[in-house]
Design an enzyme around this catalytic site. Structure first.
Site, mmCIF file in Angstrom:
data_model
loop_
_atom_site.group_PDB
_atom_site.id
_atom_site.type_symbol
_atom_site.label_atom_id
_atom_site.label_comp_id
_atom_site.label_asym_id
_atom_site.label_seq_id
_atom_site.Cartn_x
_atom_site.Cartn_y
_atom_site.Cartn_z
ATOM 1 N N CYS A 44 102.338 -64.159 96.243
ATOM 2 C CA CYS A 44 101.991 -64.501 97.634
ATOM 3 C C CYS A 44 103.149 -65.105 98.419
ATOM 4 O O CYS A 44 103.035 -65.324 99.618
ATOM 5 C CB CYS A 44 100.780 -65.432 97.672
ATOM 6 S SG CYS A 44 99.277 -64.602 97.122
ATOM 7 N N HIS A 104 95.885 -57.655 113.223
ATOM 8 C CA HIS A 104 97.103 -56.855 113.154
ATOM 9 C C HIS A 104 98.324 -57.637 113.627
ATOM 10 O O HIS A 104 99.194 -57.128 114.335
ATOM 11 C CB HIS A 104 96.947 -55.534 113.911
ATOM 12 C CG HIS A 104 96.086 -54.566 113.165
ATOM 13 N ND1 HIS A 104 94.711 -54.639 113.196
ATOM 14 C CD2 HIS A 104 96.397 -53.533 112.360
ATOM 15 C CE1 HIS A 104 94.210 -53.691 112.434
ATOM 16 N NE2 HIS A 104 95.215 -53.001 111.914
ATOM 17 N N GLU A 118 89.586 -63.947 102.132
ATOM 18 C CA GLU A 118 90.902 -63.313 102.044
ATOM 19 C C GLU A 118 90.790 -61.979 101.305
ATOM 20 O O GLU A 118 91.601 -61.085 101.493
ATOM 21 C CB GLU A 118 91.845 -64.267 101.305
ATOM 22 C CG GLU A 118 93.273 -63.844 101.274
ATOM 23 C CD GLU A 118 94.153 -64.890 100.633
ATOM 24 O OE1 GLU A 118 94.700 -65.723 101.374
ATOM 25 O OE2 GLU A 118 94.280 -64.869 99.390
#
Length: 146
Positions: free
Chosen positions: A24, A69, A131
């Site tokens: 991550c 986005h 998530e």
């Protein structure tokens, strides 16, 4: 007795976690789902705490403008911000904390939701940010008992 409603919103965003010891730490993306839980002191003449359509307009409008986005990168992540900026024009949202699911949920509940609902008589008391299908973070206002 307390009444509450919830609406779920989905969006896609990229991020990375500065200081993460695993994958991550790299730029990557998620298909997020944000659940917003709302309560109100009274119901309107129709029987609603808040019209679901109004909740959708406010929250989805904010998400579409800021997170969907976009790259959500910590304002102190100079390497990540530079990398994104060097590759052309991209949408960026720069929170004051590392964009973990926990921090994003806290940010939305404490800073964004109060502004979005300020004139409605309703209050967001809990946010759950997914998530992935398996992982989420949840934050609830300390003084709220559903």
């Amino acid at each position: 007795m307390a009444l509450s409603i919830m609406r779920r919103f989905t969006f896609c965003a990229g991020h990375r976690l500065v200081g993460h010891e695993g994958k991550c730490r790299n730029l990557h993306g998620h298909n997020y789902a944000l659940e917003v839980y709302v309560t109100g002191a009274k119901q309107d003449k129709i029987g609603r705490i808040l019209d679901f359509k109004l909740l959708k307009q406010r929250v989805k409008g904010w998400i579409d403008e800021h997170w969907d986005h976009a790259f959500v990168l910590w304002e102190e992540d100079q390497k990540g911000l530079s990398a994104i900026r060097s590759s052309g024009e991209h949408r960026l949202y720069e929170p004051k904390a590392n964009p973990t699911s926990e921090n994003m949920a806290l940010h939305f509940l404490n800073e964004i939701a109060p502004e979005l609902l300020s004139d409605t008589g309703a209050t967001a008391f809990k946010v759950r940010l997914w998530e992935s299908e398996e992982t989420c973070a949840e934050v609830t206002l300390d003084d709220h008992t559903p």
